[in-house]
Write a protein that holds these residues in place. Structure first.
Motif, PDB file in Angstrom:
ATOM      1  N   GLU A  94       0.860  -1.132   0.071  1.00  0.00           N
ATOM      2  CA  GLU A  94      -0.116  -0.005   0.099  1.00  0.00           C
ATOM      3  C   GLU A  94       0.710   1.058   0.008  1.00  0.00           C
ATOM      4  O   GLU A  94       0.786   2.178  -0.522  1.00  0.00           O
ATOM      5  CB  GLU A  94      -0.795   0.050   1.146  1.00  0.00           C
ATOM      6  CG  GLU A  94      -1.812   1.245   1.376  1.00  0.00           C
ATOM      7  CD  GLU A  94      -2.607   1.364   0.160  1.00  0.00           C
ATOM      8  OE1 GLU A  94      -3.314   2.621  -0.084  1.00  0.00           O
ATOM      9  OE2 GLU A  94      -3.027   0.430  -0.547  1.00  0.00           O
ATOM     10  N   ARG A  95       1.872   1.312   0.729  1.00  0.00           N
ATOM     11  CA  ARG A  95       3.023   2.389   0.628  1.00  0.00           C
ATOM     12  C   ARG A  95       3.328   2.634  -0.792  1.00  0.00           C
ATOM     13  O   ARG A  95       3.419   3.865  -1.152  1.00  0.00           O
ATOM     14  CB  ARG A  95       3.927   2.115   1.919  1.00  0.00           C
ATOM     15  CG  ARG A  95       3.710   2.154   3.234  1.00  0.00           C
ATOM     16  CD  ARG A  95       3.494   3.432   3.751  1.00  0.00           C
ATOM     17  NE  ARG A  95       2.845   3.505   4.923  1.00  0.00           N
ATOM     18  CZ  ARG A  95       2.996   4.405   5.879  1.00  0.00           C
ATOM     19  NH1 ARG A  95       3.477   5.745   5.292  1.00  0.00           N
ATOM     20  NH2 ARG A  95       2.472   4.443   7.087  1.00  0.00           N
ATOM     21  N   ARG A  96       3.892   1.514  -1.282  1.00  0.00           N
ATOM     22  CA  ARG A  96       4.295   1.593  -2.771  1.00  0.00           C
ATOM     23  C   ARG A  96       3.259   2.250  -3.689  1.00  0.00           C
ATOM     24  O   ARG A  96       3.763   3.074  -4.454  1.00  0.00           O
ATOM     25  CB  ARG A  96       4.874   0.550  -3.108  1.00  0.00           C
ATOM     26  CG  ARG A  96       5.700   0.534  -4.695  1.00  0.00           C
ATOM     27  CD  ARG A  96       6.495  -0.716  -4.921  1.00  0.00           C
ATOM     28  NE  ARG A  96       7.667  -0.595  -4.241  1.00  0.00           N
ATOM     29  CZ  ARG A  96       8.460   0.087  -4.417  1.00  0.00           C
ATOM     30  NH1 ARG A  96       8.617   0.895  -5.635  1.00  0.00           N
ATOM     31  NH2 ARG A  96       9.817   0.166  -3.957  1.00  0.00           N
ATOM     32  N   ARG A  97       2.104   2.006  -3.344  1.00  0.00           N
ATOM     33  CA  ARG A  97       1.118   2.164  -4.349  1.00  0.00           C
ATOM     34  C   ARG A  97       0.801   3.864  -3.996  1.00  0.00           C
ATOM     35  O   ARG A  97       0.648   4.592  -5.147  1.00  0.00           O
ATOM     36  CB  ARG A  97      -0.292   1.616  -4.069  1.00  0.00           C
ATOM     37  CG  ARG A  97      -1.520   2.006  -4.850  1.00  0.00           C
ATOM     38  CD  ARG A  97      -2.686   1.250  -4.410  1.00  0.00           C
ATOM     39  NE  ARG A  97      -3.301   2.161  -3.181  1.00  0.00           N
ATOM     40  CZ  ARG A  97      -3.787   3.127  -3.058  1.00  0.00           C
ATOM     41  NH1 ARG A  97      -4.201   3.852  -4.453  1.00  0.00           N
ATOM     42  NH2 ARG A  97      -4.183   3.827  -2.161  1.00  0.00           N
ATOM     43  N   LYS A  98       0.849   4.314  -3.045  1.00  0.00           N
ATOM     44  CA  LYS A  98       0.510   5.756  -2.539  1.00  0.00           C
ATOM     45  C   LYS A  98       1.987   6.468  -3.206  1.00  0.00           C
ATOM     46  O   LYS A  98       1.618   7.538  -3.691  1.00  0.00           O
ATOM     47  CB  LYS A  98       0.647   5.919  -1.333  1.00  0.00           C
ATOM     48  CG  LYS A  98      -0.883   5.308  -0.620  1.00  0.00           C
ATOM     49  CD  LYS A  98      -0.905   5.593   0.802  1.00  0.00           C
ATOM     50  CE  LYS A  98      -2.348   5.431   1.333  1.00  0.00           C
ATOM     51  NZ  LYS A  98      -2.403   5.791   2.840  1.00  0.00           N
ATOM     52  N   ALA A  99       2.976   5.907  -3.056  1.00  0.00           N
ATOM     53  CA  ALA A  99       4.225   6.722  -3.535  1.00  0.00           C
ATOM     54  C   ALA A  99       4.123   6.789  -5.053  1.00  0.00           C
ATOM     55  O   ALA A  99       4.471   7.902  -5.560  1.00  0.00           O
ATOM     56  CB  ALA A  99       5.502   5.840  -3.152  1.00  0.00           C
ATOM     57  N   THR A 100       3.794   5.719  -5.685  1.00  0.00           N
ATOM     58  CA  THR A 100       3.784   5.805  -7.140  1.00  0.00           C
ATOM     59  C   THR A 100       2.553   6.819  -7.835  1.00  0.00           C
ATOM     60  O   THR A 100       2.878   7.239  -8.820  1.00  0.00           O
ATOM     61  CB  THR A 100       3.514   4.431  -7.729  1.00  0.00           C
ATOM     62  OG1 THR A 100       2.188   4.052  -7.468  1.00  0.00           O
ATOM     63  CG2 THR A 100       4.539   3.587  -7.597  1.00  0.00           C
TER      64      THR A 100
END
Length: 213
Positions: free
Chosen positions: A146-152
Motif C-alpha cells: 500500500e505504501r508503494r502504491r501511494k508513492a507511485t
C-alpha cells in the motif's frame, strides 16, 4: 454432581445452546433439518426436537458438528458457553470458570514450561504460533504494498522520492517477516508437521510439494 448426573446435565447444556443458536440463526426445526441434509448428513426434525426438549439425553458427535455448521457457531462455544455461565462442571465434580473449561478443551491452558517436544500440546502451540506468524507477514506485506502504491501516485517528484525511501524500509521489514515465517515452517516440517498452505502474498519461495517429497 455424580458421574451419572453429570453426563445428562452436560448434554442438556449443549442442547440448550443448540436451541438458542438455531433461534438466533432464524431457523425453524424443519429448516434446520433441511440444512443439515444439504451439509451431507440428514438429521430428522424429530431428532432435533427431541434433543432440544430433553427427550434425547446424548449428542451424536457428527450431528453436533453439522448442527454447529448449520447454525454458524463455533462448536466449542456450544459445549462451553461463555455468555451464559460463569462456571461449569467440566468433568464430574470438577467445576471451573467457563473460560478455563473452554481453554482446557482447545489446548490453550497456560503452561509453566514449554510443552514436551513431540507432544500433542506442542503441535497445537506450533500451529498457533504459525498462524500468528502468517498474520504478521501478511500485515507487513500488505502495508508495504500500500505504501508503494501511494508513492507511485504522488505527482510531486520530491514527495514521491521521499515516499519511496520510506517504502524501502517497509519492504525490508516485510521481507524479514516473510523469511521468519518460512524458517518457522521449515522447523515445523523438521518435526514431521505439515504447515497449512500460505496466502499467495507470502508464499513466494515456498518449496513445491514435489520438492518436499
Amino acid at each position: 454432581m455424580t458421574a451419572s448426573e453429570w453426563s445428562p446435565a452436560f448434554t442438556a447444556r449443549v442442547a440448550e445452546q443448540l436451541r438458542r443458536a438455531r433461534k438466533a440463526a432464524g431457523l425453524t426445526v424443519a429448516a434446520a433439518s433441511a440444512a443439515c441434509a444439504d451439509q451431507g448428513l440428514p438429521i430428522p426434525a424429530t431428532t432435533i426436537t427431541n434433543l432440544e426438549t430433553g427427550r434425547r439425553t446424548s449428542v451424536d458427535l457428527a450431528e453436533f458438528l453439522v448442527l454447529a455448521t448449520v447454525y454458524g457457531v463455533p462448536p466449542v462455544t456450544l459445549m462451553f458457553p461463555l455468555d451464559t455461565e460463569a462456571a461449569m462442571e467440566v468433568l464430574p465434580g470438577q467445576e471451573v470458570p467457563a473460560w478455563d473449561a473452554l481453554a482446557w478443551f482447545t489446548g490453550e491452558t497456560r503452561l509453566d514450561h514449554p510443552a514436551p517436544e513431540g507432544s500433542p500440546r506442542e503441535a497445537l502451540d506450533l500451529f498457533r504460533a504459525h498462524s500468528d506468524a502468517v498474520t504478521t507477514a501478511l500485515t507487513s506485506a500488505r502495508m508495504a504494498k500500500e505504501r508503494r502504491r501511494k508513492a507511485t501516485l504522488a505527482t510531486d517528484t520530491g514527495r514521491r522520492d521521499a515516499l519511496l525511501e520510506t517504502v524501502a524500509s517497509y519492504e525490508e521489514l516485510a521481507g524479514d517477516d516473510v523469511r521468519e515465517l518460512h524458517v518457522f515452517r521449515d522447523r515445523m516440517r523438521e518435526r514431521g508437521l505439515t504447515p497449512p498452505p500460505l496466502p499467495a502474498e507470502v508464499a513466494f519461495g515456498e518449496p513445491s510439494e514435489e520438492g518436499r517429497g
